[in-house]
Design a protein around this motif. Structure first.
Motif, mmCIF file in Angstrom:
data_model
loop_
_atom_site.group_PDB
_atom_site.id
_atom_site.type_symbol
_atom_site.label_atom_id
_atom_site.label_comp_id
_atom_site.label_asym_id
_atom_site.label_seq_id
_atom_site.Cartn_x
_atom_site.Cartn_y
_atom_site.Cartn_z
ATOM 1 N N THR A 158 0.820 -1.222 0.000
ATOM 2 C CA THR A 158 0.000 0.000 0.000
ATOM 3 C C THR A 158 0.849 1.266 0.000
ATOM 4 N N PRO A 159 1.812 1.433 0.930
ATOM 5 C CA PRO A 159 2.649 2.639 0.843
ATOM 6 C C PRO A 159 3.488 2.666 -0.431
ATOM 7 N N GLY A 160 3.880 1.495 -0.925
ATOM 8 C CA GLY A 160 4.645 1.464 -2.169
ATOM 9 C C GLY A 160 3.843 1.999 -3.339
ATOM 10 N N LEU A 161 2.590 1.594 -3.441
ATOM 11 C CA LEU A 161 1.737 2.092 -4.517
ATOM 12 C C LEU A 161 1.489 3.595 -4.376
ATOM 13 N N ALA A 162 1.368 4.080 -3.143
ATOM 14 C CA ALA A 162 1.158 5.512 -2.928
ATOM 15 C C ALA A 162 2.377 6.312 -3.395
ATOM 16 N N ILE A 163 3.562 5.830 -3.087
ATOM 17 C CA ILE A 163 4.775 6.532 -3.516
ATOM 18 C C ILE A 163 4.899 6.502 -5.033
ATOM 19 N N THR A 164 4.574 5.365 -5.640
ATOM 20 C CA THR A 164 4.623 5.268 -7.099
ATOM 21 C C THR A 164 3.638 6.235 -7.744
ATOM 22 N N ALA A 165 2.449 6.357 -7.163
ATOM 23 C CA ALA A 165 1.466 7.299 -7.699
ATOM 24 C C ALA A 165 1.987 8.732 -7.631
ATOM 25 N N ALA A 166 2.646 9.078 -6.536
ATOM 26 C CA ALA A 166 3.220 10.424 -6.414
ATOM 27 C C ALA A 166 4.316 10.644 -7.449
ATOM 28 N N ALA A 167 5.148 9.627 -7.662
ATOM 29 C CA ALA A 167 6.214 9.754 -8.655
ATOM 30 C C ALA A 167 5.642 9.893 -10.064
ATOM 31 N N LEU A 168 4.581 9.149 -10.371
ATOM 32 C CA LEU A 168 3.933 9.285 -11.677
ATOM 33 C C LEU A 168 3.360 10.680 -11.865
ATOM 34 N N LEU A 169 2.814 11.232 -10.808
ATOM 35 C CA LEU A 169 2.275 12.591 -10.876
ATOM 36 C C LEU A 169 3.394 13.585 -11.201
ATOM 37 N N ILE A 170 4.547 13.406 -10.571
ATOM 38 C CA ILE A 170 5.685 14.288 -10.852
ATOM 39 C C ILE A 170 6.093 14.175 -12.317
ATOM 40 N N LEU A 171 6.148 12.935 -12.836
ATOM 41 C CA LEU A 171 6.522 12.746 -14.239
ATOM 42 C C LEU A 171 5.522 13.424 -15.172
ATOM 43 N N ILE A 172 4.241 13.301 -14.863
ATOM 44 C CA ILE A 172 3.218 13.918 -15.712
ATOM 45 C C ILE A 172 3.339 15.441 -15.690
ATOM 46 N N VAL A 173 3.548 16.001 -14.508
ATOM 47 C CA VAL A 173 3.681 17.460 -14.393
ATOM 48 C C VAL A 173 4.904 17.951 -15.156
ATOM 49 N N VAL A 174 6.039 17.271 -14.971
ATOM 50 C CA VAL A 174 7.265 17.689 -15.659
ATOM 51 C C VAL A 174 7.113 17.545 -17.164
ATOM 52 N N SER A 175 6.539 16.429 -17.625
ATOM 53 C CA SER A 175 6.360 16.219 -19.062
ATOM 54 C C SER A 175 5.446 17.289 -19.656
ATOM 55 N N THR A 176 4.368 17.594 -18.957
ATOM 56 C CA THR A 176 3.437 18.614 -19.455
ATOM 57 C C THR A 176 4.110 19.983 -19.507
ATOM 58 N N ALA A 177 4.856 20.306 -18.478
ATOM 59 C CA ALA A 177 5.550 21.603 -18.457
ATOM 60 C C ALA A 177 6.550 21.702 -19.597
ATOM 61 N N CYS A 178 7.233 20.603 -19.881
ATOM 62 C CA CYS A 178 8.219 20.622 -20.968
ATOM 63 C C CYS A 178 7.543 20.802 -22.327
ATOM 64 N N LEU A 179 6.390 20.154 -22.509
ATOM 65 C CA LEU A 179 5.687 20.289 -23.781
ATOM 66 C C LEU A 179 5.178 21.702 -24.008
ATOM 67 N N LEU A 180 4.861 22.403 -22.928
ATOM 68 C CA LEU A 180 4.314 23.759 -23.050
ATOM 69 C C LEU A 180 5.389 24.808 -23.272
ATOM 70 N N GLN A 181 6.648 24.446 -22.995
ATOM 71 C CA GLN A 181 7.719 25.422 -23.164
ATOM 72 C C GLN A 181 8.222 25.436 -24.602
ATOM 73 N N ARG A 182 8.922 26.515 -24.920
ATOM 74 C CA ARG A 182 9.487 26.620 -26.257
ATOM 75 C C ARG A 182 10.642 25.645 -26.412
ATOM 76 N N PRO A 183 10.880 25.133 -27.615
ATOM 77 C CA PRO A 183 11.963 24.162 -27.816
ATOM 78 C C PRO A 183 13.320 24.691 -27.404
ATOM 79 N N THR A 184 13.538 25.977 -27.562
ATOM 80 C CA THR A 184 14.851 26.520 -27.237
ATOM 81 C C THR A 184 15.123 26.493 -25.753
#
Length: 863
Positions: A809-835
């Motif tokens: 249970t705590p392992g799945l919770a930590i994994t969910a938090a890490a996935l959330l971080i990946l989604i946020v970072v990926s989305t932020a990168c897509l919204l920024q300019r390539p340069t």
């Protein structure tokens, strides 16, 4: 120096994989190892636990297994399984077993190890190009040597999940290289997660090595703020990647915490000369040493590096210093513990040796990329000769080592010299490269052959096949009598593998794993079952009482082949898997002191009669008799004496006598027969040993022969009454569960009427179980003398149990938090300019920056 094109890079990786896999196959084929020979000579088929575990994975996927990923109903009368899956079966190539019939599951295990070796060689070839650009064909030769390094063909050869660690290391080093270049943050996190999920044990070692490799270019160049940013970026990638694999880490940590303690290990510091001898290919020491050889090409280049002035002094010092520090860490107990997760490994104390092999390969490429000339090669040759002379008398040096030195070593030195002279001439360079490839292939094949041949000479037992006609016949017999969950079908005595119930089927008591629950080991031992390896290898029951208690309706009497094939399944009285006992109101009920008394309590009848032994006087000088002590009976040493020190006792005629002598090592004589026991304090515990049927006189005399003084329990003999056992089982079936149903990790029982007291399941109580009575809120399971129990309160008609792995249970919770971080970072990168990608850690193809290491290399070449 120009970077190689994508086609050349791919070709180099393929060449490395082909060379490594071909060398491994040739070496095994030369020694007749399966699949190039009979199954009895298989590297992964020596009766170990991994073939049965892969067979169990096949069963689970095909719906034929006992349990699911959470629980294993086949072994130990029901034990947790998820930690076993994460530790032994989570590496990607384990799923190859699904492509083959179950009867040939040992073949995909070999193929999985082979593919891991090829993948490791290919990935190392690519990593070397990232460390320093250069010919992918030359890098492939070093990559192949790494893929078939001594660690792979020695320590890891019988542990397929460890060889995945060989591929993990260059992957993690690649992630650290991306951190250095400030690229691929999301992809790096995912790669870290893949490595740790595949096998967290070797991934931890590889991660530490990758960090050390990252420090080399950081310390060689760069400003202080840049270094800090790189380190923080690398740390974030490792942290998020490990968080994605949190269920693996937390579940295995909880299982290890609750497991039976390992046998105590004594650390012996490795002899420096024995350590140095393992730098030479095709050798194997009878002692526990780090196996680090990477082939003759890598060794010659490594020894030439100190003399190669084309490599900047700072770079030479960095690589050689790092190798020296890591090598020294294998000779000091605190750092040995650090490499292995603060626990001294059982068997080999140097399971992290592949880390040093990888560092040596990287340093060798630093030399080969500069094409060493005559003087550096002369210096390396002198060091190689000195190394051979000072280690010549060590036991790790064999004739294969001298053959490798004489043929492969001299050929490699001449080929490297020719490579230097043929520089910038395509045809001669290709010819020399072909010769080097042949030398790498031949030398690696010789090393693989020598590893198997020397391992066979040093092993203390004869290997036997696990997957054969006999095991298939046993499986057919066990499954034909399977009535689960109405009762259990026991595979019988250990014969085929260390995990017979997983290999043969049924629901037995045998179980071998690093995660054997301590509660399971202690309860089964208290009931009279035996164990090996300090309780990490449990044995099935050998007496009618424990079989009846655990609901064993049929069992294989003997798994050894006879002229007529197999002694088929035998049947016996068996209690239901769920019984009802009076509520135990005592605050801390004590467990009965003997297996006989505990079985009587759980079977609710005097099934066992426990007589009082009497020493037999011996009318012969110099032969003492057994003496009663505070711990039991002291049996004097009498290795060859006749008559032996003996105990006399009386039991009801026709009853079956059993000896409870868990620590006894020697021979026991009774009724004109003898039994050989191998007890060894906590290491090996004998189960209840059948002594035969009590004669009409009711008298038994038991003699003991042992080379040293032995200790027996106060009540070492019990006599079981078959009629009383049958009556007890009949009563339990009348007063207990009417129907029992079992799911993947659940079991429930319906009672004939509203019943009070305590429902006791024939499962050992371990953390993770919860129960529910008549559909009420689930509560943590309790223990009734070591068995899983549920208080029924004032009355209940249904009780059910469910298992959930601790830490999940705590392992799945930590994994969910890490996935959330990946989604946020990926989305932020897509919204920024390539340069801006370079500043955020994403790919920016039009604005990629060269790494600090590449810039420094370019400046060095210009100078």
């Amino acid at each position: 120096m120009r970077r190689a094109g994508r086609g050349a890079e791919a070709g180099g990786a393929v060449l490395a994989a082909v060379l490594a896999m071909a060398a491994y196959c040739i070496g095994n084929a030369g020694h007749g190892v399966y699949p190039f020979g009979p199954r009895g000579r298989a590297v992964n088929d020596d009766g170990n636990q991994f073939v049965p575990l892969h067979a169990h994975l096949w069963d689970l996927v095909h719906g034929a297994g006992g349990g699911d990923l959470f629980l294993n109903w086949n072994s130990g009368f029901g034990v947790p399984f998820l930690a076993d899956f994460f530790t032994y079966l989570a590496y990607p190539f384990s799923w190859l077993v699904l492509l083959f019939p179950r009867s040939t599951v040992d073949l995909p295990i070999f193929l999985g190890a082979l593919l891991c070796i090829g993948l490791a060689a290919a990935l190392m070839t690519g990593l070397l190009g990232r460390l320093r650009p250069g010919s992918p064909w030359l890098r492939a030769l070093l990559g192949a040597g790494y893929g078939v390094c001594a660690w792979a063909v020695d320590d890891a050869s019988a542990d397929p999940m460890w060889i995945w660690g060989l591929a993990t290391l260059p992957l993690l080093c690649t992630v650290m290289h991306w951190a250095l270049q400030r690229r691929h943050w999301v992809a790096g996190c995912l790669l870290v997660a893949l490595c740790w999920y595949g096998n967290f044990y070797t991934a931890a070692m590889a991660s530490l090595c990758a960090v050390l490799v990252l420090l080399v270019p950081i310390l060689m160049a760069g400003k202080e703020p840049a270094r800090l940013r790189i380190l923080l970026r690398a740390a974030s990638m490792l942290t998020v990647g490990m968080a994605l694999a949190a269920p693996v880490l937390l579940v295995c940590r909880a299982a290890s915490r609750d497991s039976q303690p390992p046998p105590p290990q004594v650390y012996h510091r490795v002899n420096p000369l024995d350590f140095l001898a393992q730098l030479l290919p095709a050798g194997r020491s009878p002692h526990s040493v780090p196996y680090v050889a990477i082939g003759m090409l890598g060794l010659v280049l490594l020894l030439s590096l100190p003399f190669l002035r084309a490599v900047p002094l700072r770079e030479r010092c960095a690589w050689l210093g790092l190798i020296a520090v890591v090598a020294a860490s294998f000779a000091w107990k605190p750092t040995v513990l650090l490499w292995h997760g603060l626990a001294l490994p059982n068997g080999s104390h140097y399971r992290a040796a592949f880390v040093l092999s990888a560092l040596m390969t990287m340093a060798a490429w630093s030399a080969l990329a500069r094409r060493p000339g005559p003087l550096p090669l002369l210096g390396g040759s002198v060091l190689l000769l000195v190394l051979a002379l000072i280690t010549a008398s060590r036991p790790g040096m064999h004739r294969y080592t001298w053959i490798s030195l004489a043929v492969v070593g001299s050929g490699t030195i001449l080929a490297l010299l020719a490579l230097h002279l043929s520089r910038r001439r395509r045809l001669p360079t290709r010819s020399v490269g072909t010769a080097l490839a042949a030398l790498v292939l031949g030398g690696s094949a010789l090393s693989a052959y020598a590893a198997t041949a020397l391992r066979d000479q040093l092993r203390f037992y004869a290997p036997h096949p696990t997957m054969n006609a006999q095991s298939e016949a046993a499986r057919t017999a066990v499954l034909a009598a399977d009535t689960w969950p109405e009762g259990r079908s026991e595979p019988g005595p250990h014969q085929f593998a260390d995990n017979d119930p997983l290999l043969v089927g049924g629901q037995g008591g045998a179980y071998y794993s690093s995660y054997v629950p301590a509660g399971t080991a202690r309860t089964l031992r208290a009931l009279g079952l035996g164990w090996y390896m300090h309780g990490r290898h449990l044995l099935g029951p050998g007496d009618e009482g424990s079989r009846a208690l655990f609901g064993v309706t049929s069992y294989l009497a003997d798994a050894r082949p006879t002229r007529s094939g197999f002694i088929q399944q035998r049947t016996g009285p068996a209690a239901p898997l769920v019984t009802v006992h009076p509520a135990d109101t005592s605050p801390a009920p004590g467990r009965p002191a003997t297996p006989f008394a505990l079985q009587n309590l759980l079977l609710k009848d005097a099934v066992w009669n426990v007589p009082r032994p009497v020493p037999v006087p011996v009318h012969r000088a110099g032969i003492p008799v057994p003496a009663r002590t505070s711990q039991g009976w002291s049996v004097p040493a009498a290795p060859h004496e006749t008559p032996q020190p003996s105990l006399a006792l009386r039991c009801p005629a026709g009853s079956k006598a059993y000896l409870d002598a868990p620590r006894f090592a020697g021979r026991v004589h009774v009724l004109d027969t003898q039994v050989l026991l191998h007890g060894a304090r906590e290491e090996t515990s004998n189960g209840l040993q059948p002594l035969g049927t009590v004669p009409d006189s009711g008298s038994l005399t038991i003699g003991f022969n042992a080379s040293t003084e032995q200790t027996l329990p106060p009540a070492p003999v019990g006599c079981l009454s078959p009629s009383t056992l049958a009556h007890s089982v009949s009563q339990l079936r009348t007063t207990s569960a009417v129907t029992v149903t079992a799911g993947g990790h659940t079991m429930s029982a319906r009672l004939s009427h509203a019943t009070s007291g305590t429902a006791v399941f024939a499962i050992t109580a371990v953390p993770g179980w919860s129960y529910s009575v008549d559909g009420a809120t689930a509560r943590p399971g309790s223990s009734y003398h070591g068995l899983l129990a549920a208080p029924l309160g004032s009355g209940a008609t249904k009780v059910s149990f469910s298992y959930w792995p601790p830490g999940l249970t705590p392992g799945l919770a930590i994994t969910a938090a890490a996935l959330l971080i990946l989604i946020v970072v990926s989305t932020a990168c897509l919204l920024q300019r390539p340069t801006a990608g370079a500043a955020t850690g994403t790919d920016a193809p039009r604005a990629r920056r060269r790494s600090t290491a590449d810039q420094q290399s370019e400046r060095t070449r210009r100078r």
